[in-house]
Design an enzyme around this catalytic site. Sequence first.
Site, PDB file in Angstrom:
ATOM      1  NE  ARG A   1       9.701 -16.894  -7.028  1.00 57.40           N
ATOM      2  CZ  ARG A   1      10.505 -16.184  -7.810  1.00 57.40           C
ATOM      3  NH1 ARG A   1      11.697 -16.671  -8.158  1.00 57.40           N
ATOM      4  NH2 ARG A   1      10.144 -14.997  -8.254  1.00 57.40           N
TER       5      ARG A   1
ATOM      6  CG  HIS B   1      11.008 -13.952  -3.200  1.00 53.26           C
ATOM      7  ND1 HIS B   1      11.894 -14.422  -4.154  1.00 53.26           N
ATOM      8  CD2 HIS B   1      10.055 -13.250  -3.858  1.00 53.26           C
ATOM      9  CE1 HIS B   1      11.479 -14.020  -5.349  1.00 53.26           C
ATOM     10  NE2 HIS B   1      10.375 -13.312  -5.194  1.00 53.26           N
TER      11      HIS B   1
ATOM     12  CE  LYS C   1      10.394 -10.224  -6.994  1.00 55.70           C
ATOM     13  NZ  LYS C   1       9.510 -11.339  -7.433  1.00 55.70           N
TER      14      LYS C   1
ATOM     15  CE  LYS D   1     -11.180  11.426  12.953  1.00 54.23           C
ATOM     16  NZ  LYS D   1     -12.511  12.013  12.741  1.00 54.23           N
TER      17      LYS D   1
ATOM     18  CG  ASP E   1     -13.803  15.133  11.951  1.00 57.86           C
ATOM     19  OD1 ASP E   1     -13.484  14.856  10.793  1.00 57.86           O
ATOM     20  OD2 ASP E   1     -13.461  14.456  12.932  1.00 57.86           O
TER      21      ASP E   1
ATOM     22  CB  ALA F   1     -18.641  13.114  15.414  1.00 57.33           C
TER      23      ALA F   1
ATOM     24  CG  MET G   1     -23.739   3.122  10.560  1.00 57.97           C
ATOM     25  SD  MET G   1     -22.105   3.122  11.361  1.00 57.97           S
ATOM     26  CE  MET G   1     -21.928   4.843  11.794  1.00 57.97           C
TER      27      MET G   1
END
Length: 531
Positions: A85, A144, A171, A315, A352, A391, A452
């Site tokens: 290449r 490419h 390709k 969500k 949940d 939550a 946490m």
Amino acid sequence: MTLGSVPLATPDLQIVGGARRSSTLICAPVMAETVDQMLIQARKAKELGADLVEIRLDFLKNFSPRQDLEILIKQSALPTLITYRPKWEGGQYDGDEGKRQTALRLAMELGADYIDVELKVAHDFYNTIQGKKPEKVKIIVSSHNYQNTPSLEEIGNLVVRIQATGADIVKVATTAVDITDSARVFQILVHSQVPMIGIVMGDRGFISRILSAKFGGFLTFGSIEAGVVSAPGQPSIKDLLELYNFRQLGPDTKVHGVIGNPIGHSKSPHLYNPAFKSVNFNGIYLPLLVDNVANFLKTYSSHDFVGYSYTIPHKEAGFNCCDEIDPIAKEIGAISCMIKRPDGRLMGYNVDYLGAIAAIEEGLRASNGASRVSGSPLAGKLFVVMGAGGAGKALAFGGKEKGARVVVANRSYDKAQKLASKVGGQAITLAELENFHPEDGMILANTTSVGMKPKIEDTPLAKQALKHYSLVFDAIYTPKLTRLLREAQESGATIVYGTEMFINQAFVQFEKFSGLPAPKQLIRDTLARNT
């Protein structure tokens, strides 16, 4: 352009006997500086399960064409694709173009299985060989694009130009600006009349590398070592074969995934793919790095893109894209699971709360010796939920649905009051919770991030307050045993780990995705290995 119009095979959902279904090859790029190192890498690629190696001549130091090619081609453990290449096409070679093409012609003479010639010089190259090439050798003509992915029409025209050179294999490698870019390459792949490699580079193009097996790509690239890649977004051979079950993918494979941003940290593919494989369900589960949920769903509208988990920050966006929403998810105002029905309608659920409430109920039943048929053990209990975010909402609504008396404790009283009023409960501040014990035997659920990693010595509630609770649940699962849970256990309470919520979510979603009973022990074992 959407994938809704792509004609795909009939939905044969069971894989019998685990036989290989995909004809798409796995090609391992070999990018060492010496011939000996390249041969070692080729042997490693074979051990890992690759079908062929791409020998990147442009990475070799002190390249002696005839001597080195003879050794590489004759002694490679796998069939060879020879690529040299140049810098102008994203490679390392910066020398004389004539010498470069001479090396490629020599590779053909010495028995290479494939050689890669860039579109920009393909006509020149074909003129120099004048139709003389060994029958065994296949010429890949490649293009490419390191900036973006052009329109469907432009990619189609590019493929026609490549075919016109006389290429045996086409390709096209583009770069993803958005996850929807891969859909245009899939559209071309599935309609291609000649063998074609279609790759969309970058993290947002990751799905193109896996789903090339579904849409009929000639090959995909897999790295020998994770992270040591020849182009951005490349998976490892190990992940292709072991995590994504690459050999079992086919035109009728159903696509699922987790929609989020970021998404690289997600453990979900490690749970669902082995679970799908264990019950011979013809599905795949992918990490989906999505910027715009509505665009993603509109683009991948075919009936083969059928089920999604939702995580941060999508969500609520997922909720807004649903055609129908489960009543509890509607009250919570967010979904964590979406299923596409056979009629194309999108159904939203919040698993949940299902995962967390099921984990708490199991903990209560185990500690009380109660049977599963005696109604919810949460019914009538004082259920204290710490935190009023996503939550917290899920746990509060879940508790209400099970007949618990809900108390919402939050740093901000106004936020606590807003949620408590929706579930017919009581609101207090986290500070007030220290001295809150109207009765013994209460249930506590922490949905805050206090404790946490990395701040594992923090706790949202002092130890002396925990003696009034019969069960304590912590939604955090890194670490598994938080300080809150450790001190609750020392105070005599039953504890429920956050991992139990995650596992129960997986059980529920697996059954919604596949319509089959979840392989629960396998999912538990897999999560234990990956956390």
